[in-house]
Design a protein around this motif. Structure first.
Motif, PDB file in Angstrom:
ATOM      1  N   GLY A 181      -1.454  22.601  24.903  1.00 48.72           N
ATOM      2  CA  GLY A 181      -0.689  23.692  24.392  1.00 48.72           C
ATOM      3  C   GLY A 181       0.128  24.435  25.136  1.00 48.72           C
ATOM      4  N   TRP A 182       0.352  24.120  26.292  1.00 49.69           N
ATOM      5  CA  TRP A 182       0.973  24.790  27.567  1.00 49.69           C
ATOM      6  C   TRP A 182       1.947  23.877  28.184  1.00 49.69           C
ATOM      7  CZ3 TRP A 182       0.635  29.778  27.242  1.00 49.69           C
ATOM      8  CH2 TRP A 182      -0.716  30.456  26.829  1.00 49.69           C
ATOM      9  N   ARG A 210       4.315  28.000  29.445  1.00 51.22           N
ATOM     10  CA  ARG A 210       4.782  28.670  28.165  1.00 51.22           C
ATOM     11  C   ARG A 210       4.062  28.050  27.172  1.00 51.22           C
ATOM     12  NH1 ARG A 210      10.612  30.423  26.588  1.00 51.22           N
ATOM     13  NH2 ARG A 210       9.980  31.343  24.484  1.00 51.22           N
ATOM     14  N   SER A 211       3.497  28.815  26.159  1.00 51.61           N
ATOM     15  CA  SER A 211       2.911  28.342  24.984  1.00 51.61           C
ATOM     16  C   SER A 211       3.806  27.378  24.081  1.00 51.61           C
ATOM     17  CB  SER A 211       2.299  29.296  24.093  1.00 51.61           C
ATOM     18  OG  SER A 211       1.841  28.768  22.998  1.00 51.61           O
ATOM     19  N   THR A 212       3.334  26.160  23.661  1.00 51.81           N
ATOM     20  CA  THR A 212       4.185  25.359  22.926  1.00 51.81           C
ATOM     21  C   THR A 212       4.021  25.852  21.400  1.00 51.81           C
ATOM     22  OG1 THR A 212       2.416  23.577  22.919  1.00 51.81           O
ATOM     23  CG2 THR A 212       4.127  23.454  24.754  1.00 51.81           C
ATOM     24  N   GLY A 213       3.000  26.623  21.019  1.00 53.30           N
ATOM     25  CA  GLY A 213       3.123  27.139  19.602  1.00 53.30           C
ATOM     26  C   GLY A 213       4.310  27.874  19.264  1.00 53.30           C
ATOM     27  N   ASP A 215       3.963  31.480  19.090  1.00 54.42           N
ATOM     28  CA  ASP A 215       3.546  32.040  20.678  1.00 54.42           C
ATOM     29  C   ASP A 215       4.704  32.070  21.383  1.00 54.42           C
ATOM     30  OD1 ASP A 215       1.082  32.789  19.727  1.00 54.42           O
ATOM     31  OD2 ASP A 215       0.354  30.741  20.330  1.00 54.42           O
ATOM     32  N   THR A 268       4.586  34.193  24.821  1.00 54.60           N
ATOM     33  CA  THR A 268       3.339  34.107  25.368  1.00 54.60           C
ATOM     34  C   THR A 268       3.327  32.948  26.694  1.00 54.60           C
ATOM     35  OG1 THR A 268       2.080  34.483  23.261  1.00 54.60           O
ATOM     36  CG2 THR A 268       0.852  33.364  25.014  1.00 54.60           C
ATOM     37  N   TYR A 269       2.885  33.445  27.524  1.00 55.92           N
ATOM     38  CA  TYR A 269       2.809  32.630  28.860  1.00 55.92           C
ATOM     39  C   TYR A 269       1.401  32.570  29.359  1.00 55.92           C
ATOM     40  CZ  TYR A 269       8.008  33.095  28.382  1.00 55.92           C
ATOM     41  OH  TYR A 269       9.005  33.115  27.697  1.00 55.92           O
ATOM     42  N   GLY A 270       1.147  31.455  30.159  1.00 56.19           N
ATOM     43  CA  GLY A 270      -0.045  31.427  30.645  1.00 56.19           C
ATOM     44  C   GLY A 270       0.059  31.307  32.329  1.00 56.19           C
ATOM     45  N   GLU A 309      -3.477  34.909  29.890  1.00 58.21           N
ATOM     46  CA  GLU A 309      -2.306  34.779  28.965  1.00 58.21           C
ATOM     47  C   GLU A 309      -1.713  35.955  28.993  1.00 58.21           C
ATOM     48  OE1 GLU A 309      -3.193  33.350  25.065  1.00 58.21           O
ATOM     49  OE2 GLU A 309      -4.659  32.056  25.598  1.00 58.21           O
ATOM     50  N   ARG A 353       1.497  38.162  27.324  1.00 58.24           N
ATOM     51  CA  ARG A 353       2.656  38.432  26.054  1.00 58.24           C
ATOM     52  C   ARG A 353       3.286  39.570  26.227  1.00 58.24           C
ATOM     53  NH1 ARG A 353      -2.398  37.269  24.377  1.00 58.24           N
ATOM     54  NH2 ARG A 353      -2.908  35.366  23.024  1.00 58.24           N
TER      55      ARG A 353
END
Length: 142
Positions: free
Chosen positions: A10-11, A28-31, A34, A37-39, A99, A101
């Motif tokens: 998912g990232w 980066r979130s692949t959703g 999101d 939203t970064y990880g 995470e 945001r």
């Protein structure tokens, strides 16, 4: 994630040169839902003398994510941080996946006001409010 070369499901890693690239890959979130939203996978190199993730790592992460979101909101024009107020809300330990945001609170022709937050599996870690200036040159703040 034990291997920083392999992001969790998912990232996906995003390429960032300079300081942020030195402290670790930003993900980066692949959703679709999101988009902002970064990880960030922490490790022993991110800890301070009391075994918590160093506040400088957290503020760097907040600043970087705020800048990316502002850059996108400014049609990918360079943005620079004019001011950032940070609040430390909890602790993160080396090995925690963080995470981050960010959302645009307000924007004008030259300024973008961004709110950002970092969470871990244990809850809130830090939050920030930033003012980003749209600049024709990335190194120029006035």
């Amino acid at each position: 994630m034990t291997n920083q070369d392999t992001p969790p499901d998912g990232w996906k890693p995003i390429r960032i040169e300079g300081f942020m690239g030195q402290i670790g890959p930003l993900l980066r979130s692949t959703g679709f839902e999101d988009q902002n939203t970064y990880g960030f996978q922490t490790n022993d190199g991110h800890r301070n003398h009391i075994d918590l993730v160093h506040g400088g790592v957290l503020t760097s992460l907040l600043d970087q994510v705020a800048a990316i979101v502002a850059w996108n909101a400014a049609d990918r024009q360079p943005t620079v941080t004019v001011q950032m107020d940070t609040r430390f809300l909890g602790a993160a330990r080396a090995g925690d996946f963080l995470e981050t945001r960010a959302t645009i609170r307000h924007s004008t022709r030259s300024l973008i006001f961004v709110d950002a937050e970092i969470t871990s599996g244990n809850g809130p870690v830090a939050s920030a409010s930033a003012i980003m200036k749209i600049s024709s040159q990335a190194g120029q703040t006035t």
